[in-house]
Each structure stands twice: as C-alpha cells, then as structure tokens.
Design a protein around this motif. Structure first.
Motif, PDB file in Angstrom:
ATOM      1  N   LEU A 154       4.868 -17.245 -20.122  1.00  0.00           N
ATOM      2  CA  LEU A 154       4.980 -15.923 -20.108  1.00  0.00           C
ATOM      3  C   LEU A 154       4.366 -15.233 -21.472  1.00  0.00           C
ATOM      4  O   LEU A 154       4.438 -15.426 -22.875  1.00  0.00           O
ATOM      5  N   LEU A 155       3.116 -14.307 -21.513  1.00  0.00           N
ATOM      6  CA  LEU A 155       2.519 -14.149 -23.313  1.00  0.00           C
ATOM      7  C   LEU A 155       3.965 -12.830 -23.864  1.00  0.00           C
ATOM      8  O   LEU A 155       3.658 -13.386 -24.911  1.00  0.00           O
ATOM      9  N   ASN A 156       4.215 -11.978 -23.120  1.00  0.00           N
ATOM     10  CA  ASN A 156       5.009 -10.895 -24.067  1.00  0.00           C
ATOM     11  C   ASN A 156       6.346 -11.558 -23.793  1.00  0.00           C
ATOM     12  O   ASN A 156       7.396 -10.731 -24.045  1.00  0.00           O
ATOM     13  N   GLU A 157       7.350 -12.849 -23.010  1.00  0.00           N
ATOM     14  CA  GLU A 157       8.332 -12.755 -22.866  1.00  0.00           C
ATOM     15  C   GLU A 157       8.722 -14.391 -23.832  1.00  0.00           C
ATOM     16  O   GLU A 157       8.798 -15.557 -22.366  1.00  0.00           O
ATOM     17  N   PRO A 158       8.420 -14.796 -24.955  1.00  0.00           N
ATOM     18  CA  PRO A 158       8.575 -16.086 -25.374  1.00  0.00           C
ATOM     19  C   PRO A 158       9.630 -17.094 -24.777  1.00  0.00           C
ATOM     20  O   PRO A 158      10.982 -16.055 -24.087  1.00  0.00           O
ATOM     21  N   GLY A 159      10.097 -18.154 -24.608  1.00  0.00           N
ATOM     22  CA  GLY A 159      10.872 -18.649 -23.627  1.00  0.00           C
ATOM     23  C   GLY A 159      10.617 -18.948 -22.633  1.00  0.00           C
ATOM     24  O   GLY A 159      11.720 -19.271 -21.506  1.00  0.00           O
ATOM     25  N   ARG A 160      10.276 -18.285 -21.616  1.00  0.00           N
ATOM     26  CA  ARG A 160      10.104 -17.695 -20.031  1.00  0.00           C
ATOM     27  C   ARG A 160       8.503 -18.247 -19.478  1.00  0.00           C
ATOM     28  O   ARG A 160       7.716 -18.039 -20.227  1.00  0.00           O
ATOM     29  N   LEU A 202      -2.679 -11.958  -5.938  1.00  0.00           N
ATOM     30  CA  LEU A 202      -2.677 -12.938  -7.073  1.00  0.00           C
ATOM     31  C   LEU A 202      -3.257 -12.294  -8.500  1.00  0.00           C
ATOM     32  O   LEU A 202      -2.770 -12.378  -9.409  1.00  0.00           O
ATOM     33  N   ASP A 203      -4.297 -11.211  -8.280  1.00  0.00           N
ATOM     34  CA  ASP A 203      -4.558 -10.840  -9.668  1.00  0.00           C
ATOM     35  C   ASP A 203      -3.586  -9.991  -9.422  1.00  0.00           C
ATOM     36  O   ASP A 203      -3.518  -9.831 -11.883  1.00  0.00           O
ATOM     37  N   ALA A 204      -3.159  -8.973  -9.332  1.00  0.00           N
ATOM     38  CA  ALA A 204      -2.435  -7.612  -9.710  1.00  0.00           C
ATOM     39  C   ALA A 204      -0.890  -8.635  -9.850  1.00  0.00           C
ATOM     40  O   ALA A 204      -0.615  -8.061 -11.065  1.00  0.00           O
ATOM     41  N   LEU A 205      -0.178  -9.588  -9.505  1.00  0.00           N
ATOM     42  CA  LEU A 205       0.689 -10.180  -9.864  1.00  0.00           C
ATOM     43  C   LEU A 205       0.282 -10.979 -11.626  1.00  0.00           C
ATOM     44  O   LEU A 205       1.337 -10.204 -12.080  1.00  0.00           O
ATOM     45  N   LYS A 206      -0.335 -11.350 -11.837  1.00  0.00           N
ATOM     46  CA  LYS A 206      -1.526 -11.611 -12.926  1.00  0.00           C
ATOM     47  C   LYS A 206      -1.476 -10.809 -13.926  1.00  0.00           C
ATOM     48  O   LYS A 206      -1.264 -10.898 -15.378  1.00  0.00           O
ATOM     49  N   SER A 207      -1.888  -9.656 -13.341  1.00  0.00           N
ATOM     50  CA  SER A 207      -1.574  -8.421 -14.848  1.00  0.00           C
ATOM     51  C   SER A 207      -0.258  -8.299 -15.187  1.00  0.00           C
ATOM     52  O   SER A 207      -0.895  -7.544 -16.175  1.00  0.00           O
ATOM     53  N   GLU A 208       0.329  -8.233 -14.078  1.00  0.00           N
ATOM     54  CA  GLU A 208       1.887  -7.433 -14.472  1.00  0.00           C
ATOM     55  C   GLU A 208       2.245  -8.272 -15.780  1.00  0.00           C
ATOM     56  O   GLU A 208       3.553  -7.782 -15.976  1.00  0.00           O
ATOM     57  N   TYR A 209       2.177  -9.632 -15.217  1.00  0.00           N
ATOM     58  CA  TYR A 209       2.996 -11.202 -15.657  1.00  0.00           C
ATOM     59  C   TYR A 209       1.350 -11.465 -16.999  1.00  0.00           C
ATOM     60  O   TYR A 209       1.662 -12.892 -16.380  1.00  0.00           O
ATOM     61  N   PRO A 210       1.071 -11.313 -17.385  1.00  0.00           N
ATOM     62  CA  PRO A 210      -0.202 -12.260 -17.732  1.00  0.00           C
ATOM     63  C   PRO A 210       0.579 -13.167 -18.487  1.00  0.00           C
ATOM     64  O   PRO A 210       1.355 -14.503 -19.322  1.00  0.00           O
ATOM     65  N   ALA A 211      -0.439 -14.497 -18.612  1.00  0.00           N
ATOM     66  CA  ALA A 211      -0.262 -15.437 -19.018  1.00  0.00           C
ATOM     67  C   ALA A 211      -0.215 -16.092 -20.797  1.00  0.00           C
ATOM     68  O   ALA A 211      -0.945 -14.710 -21.573  1.00  0.00           O
ATOM     69  N   LYS A 212       0.034 -17.026 -21.457  1.00  0.00           N
ATOM     70  CA  LYS A 212       0.154 -17.594 -22.631  1.00  0.00           C
ATOM     71  C   LYS A 212      -0.575 -16.856 -23.233  1.00  0.00           C
ATOM     72  O   LYS A 212      -1.243 -16.492 -24.846  1.00  0.00           O
ATOM     73  N   ASP A 213      -1.251 -18.142 -23.024  1.00  0.00           N
ATOM     74  CA  ASP A 213      -2.615 -18.605 -22.863  1.00  0.00           C
ATOM     75  C   ASP A 213      -3.601 -18.207 -22.110  1.00  0.00           C
ATOM     76  O   ASP A 213      -3.369 -17.808 -20.686  1.00  0.00           O
ATOM     77  N   GLU A 214      -5.173 -18.244 -22.469  1.00  0.00           N
ATOM     78  CA  GLU A 214      -6.212 -17.675 -20.757  1.00  0.00           C
ATOM     79  C   GLU A 214      -6.452 -18.668 -20.298  1.00  0.00           C
ATOM     80  O   GLU A 214      -7.204 -19.377 -18.940  1.00  0.00           O
ATOM     81  N   LYS A 215      -6.219 -20.556 -20.156  1.00  0.00           N
ATOM     82  CA  LYS A 215      -6.279 -21.498 -19.409  1.00  0.00           C
ATOM     83  C   LYS A 215      -5.875 -21.469 -18.558  1.00  0.00           C
ATOM     84  O   LYS A 215      -5.461 -22.564 -18.060  1.00  0.00           O
TER      85      LYS A 215
END
Length: 64
Positions: free
Chosen positions: A7-13, A50-63
């Motif tokens: 997760l982008l905004n939650e390090p270690g998660r 799936l897009d709605a979930l991913k927008s709420e919980y963005p990935a740390k990187d775009e890969k």
C-alpha cells in the motif's frame, strides 16, 4: 486471490484482493518481521469494481 501489492500510504502493509459474487474486497495485512509473522489487520468493505477498490487503496508503485 486476484492480486497482492504494497500500500502507498501505509508502509509495512500489504493488500490481498479477492472477488466473491461479483464484489471485490481486500485483506489488509501487516507485513511479517523478524520477530512476528504477518497478521490480518482488517477486511475492506466490498466494492462493485476492482478499479474502485484500487483507487481507495493505491499501490506503492504503478507496476501493480
């Protein structure tokens, strides 16, 4: 499991994404450390896409 990423905004998660009956949800996991195993922190609400979930919980990187 459909997908798993840091997760982008939650390090270690990490989030593990699942689908059931056309709805998408994720399990947020606290990453494992040298002294403790990975733990389930909470389950997200269910999303219609799936897009709605991913927008709420963005990935740390775009890969992801």
């Amino acid at each position: 499991m459909i997908e798993r990423y840091q997760l982008l905004n939650e390090p270690g998660r990490t989030i593990c994404i699942f689908e059931k009956n056309g709805k998408y949800f994720g399990h947020i996991l606290k990453d494992r450390t040298d002294k403790a195993p990975a733990k389930l922190v909470f389950e997200t609400q269910k999303y219609d896409s799936l897009d709605a979930l991913k927008s709420e919980y963005p990935a740390k990187d775009e890969k992801s």
